[in-house]
Design an enzyme around this catalytic site. Structure first.
Site, PDB file in Angstrom:
ATOM      1  N   ARG A 190      -2.769 -10.284   4.778  1.00  0.00           N
ATOM      2  CA  ARG A 190      -3.155 -10.448   3.373  1.00  0.00           C
ATOM      3  C   ARG A 190      -2.046  -9.818   2.536  1.00  0.00           C
ATOM      4  O   ARG A 190      -1.853  -8.603   2.604  1.00  0.00           O
ATOM      5  CB  ARG A 190      -4.496  -9.743   3.137  1.00  0.00           C
ATOM      6  N   LYS A 243       0.832  -1.209   0.000  1.00  0.00           N
ATOM      7  CA  LYS A 243       0.000   0.000   0.000  1.00  0.00           C
ATOM      8  C   LYS A 243       0.863   1.254   0.000  1.00  0.00           C
ATOM      9  O   LYS A 243       2.036   1.220   0.360  1.00  0.00           O
ATOM     10  CB  LYS A 243      -0.995  -0.051   1.166  1.00  0.00           C
TER      11      LYS A 243
END
Ligand code: PMM
Length: 264
Positions: A240, A204
């Site tokens: 994840r 991210k």
């Protein structure tokens, strides 16, 4: 949990696995690298992404899911649609991963209660085309904790069993880098709700400062693996990630150190 985005436009792997054969081969690879669960998604949630019709979402993911179930690969489905959750569960999927925490589809909690599957509910404030304008918090940790607590209360009213529920702070979803770090730094606050916690930090934007300027998102895997080891130490249920191999190495190092400490 290994990420398998069967989309043309996800931010780091969009387009790579849109063909079912490529997606299935990737699932087999992630499994062989040590993923306990492969998270299959057919709708991108990158900032600015447009919604995808559930029929299109299902046409992308179902051939892949059916092939994975046939091979005995554990699957979760990354969907905000209760109809997709139902179709996937019918094909043998036992985990539904909903980044909207049930807010995108009013039928989701009833469906999850009926299906009896594991349900991962993230903190969420709005769809990808609006989420970057929804980043105002009094105290991000308290606000996210209270919002998730409210979601859980509603799930229980709909008949979802406590054992079904996993919570996720939803890093990057209506959150700035500062918010993501605050949430990672105060994981105990979320864990005090009494449910397993999943963390999705992989590649991210808030990890970009740890890679060279303008480097592709895959160069954030090293920072992702460090986050994995640190949140493992905090006792999270799962992470994840896109690159399973580096996260498995991080977890191996972490568990060796723990075992060393236990042996003295
Ligand atoms: N992030 C993305 C997609 N799905 N699911 C959960 N539970 N938690 C997350 O943080 C999360 C998610 C966005 O990342 P991607 O577009 O690379 O898949």
């Amino acid at each position: 949990m290994g990420v398998l985005n069967v989309t043309p436009d996800s931010f780091s792997d969009g387009g790579s696995f849109i063909a079912p054969d490529a997606a299935i081969a990737r699932a087999v690879e992630l499994r062989s690298q040590g993923a306990d669960l492969i998270d299959v998604g057919g709708e991108s949630t990158r900032p600015g992404a447009a919604r995808v019709d559930p029929a299109l979402e299902q046409s992308r993911i179902m051939p892949v899911i059916e092939a994975m179930v046939e091979r005995g690969i554990p699957v979760s489905v990354d969907t905000m649609n209760s109809v997709t959750a139902r179709v996937a569960a019918k094909a043998g999927v036992r985990v539904i991963n909903d980044v909207s925490g049930g807010l995108a589809d009013p039928q989701m909690y009833r469906t999850i209660a009926q299906l009896g599957v594991r349900y991962i509910a993230s903190h969420w404030r709005g769809h990808s085309d609006t989420m970057d304008d929804l980043t105002s918090y009094d105290n991000v940790v308290t606000d996210v904790r209270n919002a998730l607590k409210g979601r859980i209360a509603e799930m229980l009213v709909w008949g979802v069993a406590p054992e079904q529920i996993v919570i996720d702070p939803g890093l990057g979803f209506a959150k700035t880098a500062r918010h993501n770090w605050a949430l990672l730094g105060a994981l105990g606050e979320l864990e005090s709700l009494g449910y397993p916690v999943l963390i999705g930090a992989s590649r991210k934007r808030f990890l970009a400062p740890f890679a060279p300027d303008d480097a592709p998102a895959s160069e954030r895997d090293f920072a992702t693996a460090v986050v994995t080891a640190l949140v493992a130490e905090r006792g999270v249920w799962g992470v994840r990630v896109h690159d399973v191999a580096s996260t498995v190495t991080a977890l191996d190092v972490w568990s060796s150190m723990r075992a060393g400490g236990a042996r003295g």
